[in-house]
Design an enzyme around this catalytic site. Structure first.
Site, PDB file in Angstrom:
ATOM      1  N   MET A  28      12.665  24.422   2.246  1.00 55.49           N
ATOM      2  CA  MET A  28      11.831  23.564   1.410  1.00 55.49           C
ATOM      3  C   MET A  28      12.693  22.673   0.496  1.00 55.49           C
ATOM      4  SD  MET A  28       8.833  24.536  -1.316  1.00 55.49           S
ATOM      5  CE  MET A  28       7.817  25.390  -0.133  1.00 55.49           C
ATOM      6  N   TYR A  87      16.584  30.183   7.900  1.00 56.07           N
ATOM      7  CA  TYR A  87      15.403  30.901   8.385  1.00 56.07           C
ATOM      8  C   TYR A  87      15.394  30.965   9.902  1.00 56.07           C
ATOM      9  CZ  TYR A  87      13.194  30.641   3.759  1.00 56.07           C
ATOM     10  OH  TYR A  87      12.885  30.773   2.438  1.00 56.07           O
ATOM     11  N   LYS A  90       0.841  -1.203   0.000  1.00 57.65           N
ATOM     12  CA  LYS A  90       0.000   0.000   0.000  1.00 57.65           C
ATOM     13  C   LYS A  90       0.877   1.253   0.000  1.00 57.65           C
ATOM     14  CE  LYS A  90      -0.341  -0.246   5.053  1.00 57.65           C
ATOM     15  NZ  LYS A  90      -1.148  -0.791   6.175  1.00 57.65           N
TER      16      LYS A  90
HETATM   17  C1  LIG Z   1      -0.377  -1.717   6.892  1.00 61.26           C
HETATM   18  C2  LIG Z   1      -0.911  -3.029   7.329  1.00 61.26           C
HETATM   19  C3  LIG Z   1      -0.075  -4.153   7.423  1.00 61.26           C
HETATM   20  C4  LIG Z   1       1.430  -4.048   7.308  1.00 61.26           C
HETATM   21  O1  LIG Z   1       1.924  -3.546   8.509  1.00 61.26           O
HETATM   22  P1  LIG Z   1       3.483  -3.477   8.842  1.00 61.26           P
HETATM   23  O2  LIG Z   1       3.524  -3.064  10.251  1.00 61.26           O
HETATM   24  O3  LIG Z   1       4.053  -2.467   7.907  1.00 61.26           O
HETATM   25  O4  LIG Z   1       4.049  -4.827   8.603  1.00 61.26           O
HETATM   26  C5  LIG Z   1      -0.651  -5.381   7.669  1.00 61.26           C
HETATM   27  N1  LIG Z   1      -1.983  -5.508   7.879  1.00 61.26           N
HETATM   28  C6  LIG Z   1      -2.817  -4.445   7.857  1.00 61.26           C
HETATM   29  C7  LIG Z   1      -4.266  -4.647   8.119  1.00 61.26           C
HETATM   30  C8  LIG Z   1      -2.310  -3.170   7.607  1.00 61.26           C
HETATM   31  O5  LIG Z   1      -3.133  -2.112   7.601  1.00 61.26           O
END
Ligand SMILES: *Cc1c(COP(=O)(O)O)cnc(C)c1O
Length: 377
Positions: free
Chosen positions: A319, A268, A49
Site C-alpha cells: 500500500m 507479500y 475535469k
Molecule cells: C474528456 C473529454 C475530452 C478530453 O479528452 P482527451 O482525450 O483527454 O483530449 C474532450 N471532450 C469530451 C467530451 C471529453 O469527455
C-alpha cells in the site's frame, strides 16, 4: 538539469515529503501553444475535469488562461463552481455532464455553460430562456456514434418541438470514439454525421475533437478543439512518436536498503525469490499512491546518481511502499533519504501505461493526493 535521464534536480525534494509529483506548468503551456498553432484559426480549449487529470485544476487552469485559453471543460457542476471561483475572468466553462432538473439556477449564478445531452435538457433550457426572454448560453451535444452522451437518432424528430426564440446554442458538439486510431472507419462516419446533425440547430460554432482528433486533420477541427491528455504529456498519437512535452515527474524516497541471500523472498505472497545474493531498497510509494500493484515486476526505477542503471521493481507493491533491485549500483552509493525516480525522463506516463495495458489517463488520474505536488513554471 544537465542529467539527460532525470527530469528534475533531486535537491529540490521537499524535506518532509514521502513522495512527490512534479508538474511542469511551462510544459503544459507549451503543449497548449503547440496545439493552438496546429488548429488555428480554430480555437483551442482546455479540458481540466477530474482535477486536471489529477494534476491540480486550479494551477493548471490558471496557467492555461495565461497562455490564452478561454474555453474550459469540466465534467461535474461542482468542478465548474470551483473553477469559476478562481477563474473569474471572461472565459467559458462548459459542464460536460449537462444539468439535471433544479440545477439551472446554479449554472446561471456561476456563469456555467451546460452541454445539453438529451432532448429533455434541450426542452427545459429552451423553456427557461424563453420564459426569462434571455439567452443563457448552452452547448448542444449530438451522439454521432459513441452512444454515451448527446441527442440520439431516436430524439431527432423532437427537435422540431424546440422553440429557438430566445435560445441560441453557443456550440454544437460531439465526441469521437476512435480518434487515436486514425484509419478506424468510425472517424469518417462520425465526421459525416456531425456535419449533418449540427445543421439542425441554429448555431454557427462547432466542436468535435479532443486530443487525438486534432491529429486527424483540418476537417476535424471546426471552431474549437477540446484537448485534455495531450496538454498533460499523454501521447495523442499512440502509434507514432509523442509530439507533446512531458509534464509529470514522480519520485519517492529510499526508506531502507538491505542485502538478501539466495532463497530469500520479497514482499507479500513471497512472489519473488532471490536467485542469488542481492541488494534491495524499499521506497515510499505504494498502490495507495496510484502506483498500481500490477506495475511490479514489470517496471524499472532510476537513481539520479546513476541514471543509466535500471532498478527493476521486485515482488508485490504494498500500500505504502515498494522494493527495487539496487544490486547493480556501486557499493555504498545510496542511503535512506535518497531520491528514486519512477516516472520521468527514462519512463514516461505513456511507458507506465503501456506496461500494464492501460492508458496514460488512468495513470495520471490515479495518482492520489498523498504526494507533495510541486509546480514549476
Ligand atoms: C474528456 C473529454 C475530452 C478530453 O479528452 P482527451 O482525450 O483527454 O483530449 C474532450 N471532450 C469530451 C467530451 C471529453 O469527455
Amino acid at each position: 538539469m544537465s542529467n539527460p535521464y532525470m527530469s528534475i534536480d533531486p535537491q529540490l525534494f521537499t524535506h518532509r515529503a514521502g513522495a512527490e509529483v512534479h508538474i511542469d506548468l511551462s510544459a503544459i503551456t507549451q503543449n497548449y501553444l503547440y496545439l493552438q498553432s496546429k488548429v488555428a484559426p480554430a480555437q483551442c480549449g482546455g479540458v481540466v475535469k477530474a482535477d486536471a487529470y489529477g494534476l491540480g485544476m486550479v494551477e493548471v487552469a490558471k496557467a492555461l488562461y495565461k497562455a490564452g485559453c478561454r474555453h474550459f471543460f469540466v465534467a461535474h457542476l461542482d468542478e465548474g463552481i470551483a473553477l469559476r471561483s478562481v477563474l473569474n475572468a471572461e472565459c467559458t466553462i462548459y459542464i460536460l455532464h449537462g444539468f439535471i432538473p433544479n440545477q439551472e439556477a446554479l449554472f446561471i449564478q456561476n456563469r456555467l455553460t451546460p452541454i445539453l445531452n438529451d432532448i429533455q435538457q434541450l426542452k427545459s433550457w429552451s423553456q427557461l430562456c424563453n420564459h426569462q426572454r434571455k439567452n443563457h448560453p448552452a452547448a448542444v451535444q449530438f451522439d454521432t456514434g459513441m452512444s454515451r452522451f448527446g441527442i440520439g437518432q431516436d430524439e431527432l424528430a423532437q427537435l422540431s418541438q424546440i422553440s429557438w426564440d430566445f435560445f441560441r446554442p453557443c456550440l454544437a458538439m460531439s465526441h469521437l470514439a476512435c480518434a487515436d486510431t486514425p484509419d478506424h472507419p468510425a472517424n469518417q462516419q462520425q465526421l459525416t454525421r456531425f456535419n449533418t446533425l449540427k445543421a439542425l440547430i441554429p448555431c454557427t460554432t462547432a466542436s468535435l475533437s479532443a486530443s487525438s482528433g486534432i491529429f486527424l486533420g483540418k476537417d476535424f477541427h471546426f471552431d474549437l478543439v477540446r484537448p485534455g491528455i495531450a496538454l498533460y504529456g499523454g501521447n495523442p498519437t499512440p502509434n507514432a512518436p509523442n509530439p507533446m512535452r512531458a509534464v509529470v515527474t514522480l519520485q519517492g524516497k529510499i526508506l531502507q536498503t538491505r542485502s538478501i541471500n539466495t532463497g530469500d523472498f520479497i514482499g507479500y505472497g513471497a512472489t519473488f525469490v532471490a536467485p542469488c545474493p542481492m541488494k534491495i531498497a524499499t521506497l515510499s510509494i505504494g498502490y495507495a499512491d496510484g502506483f498500481f500493484r500490477s506495475l511490479s515486476p514489470k517496471l524499472q526505477a532510476r537513481s539520479p546518481k546513476y541514471p543509466e542503471i535500471p532498478l527493476p521493481l521486485l515482488g508485490r507493491i504494498s500500500m505504502d511502499s515498494l522494493c527495487v533491485d539496487v544490486t547493480n549500483l556501486p557499493e555504498n552509493s545510496i542511503q535512506s533519504g535518497d531520491i528514486i525516480e519512477l516516472i520521468g525522463k527514462s519512463c514516461s506516463i505513456n511507458d507506465v501505461a503501456r506496461t500494464i495495458d492501460t492508458i496514460s489517463y488512468e495513470i495520471l488520474t490515479a495518482l492520489g493526493d498523498r504526494y507533495h505536488r510541486i509546480y514549476t513554471s
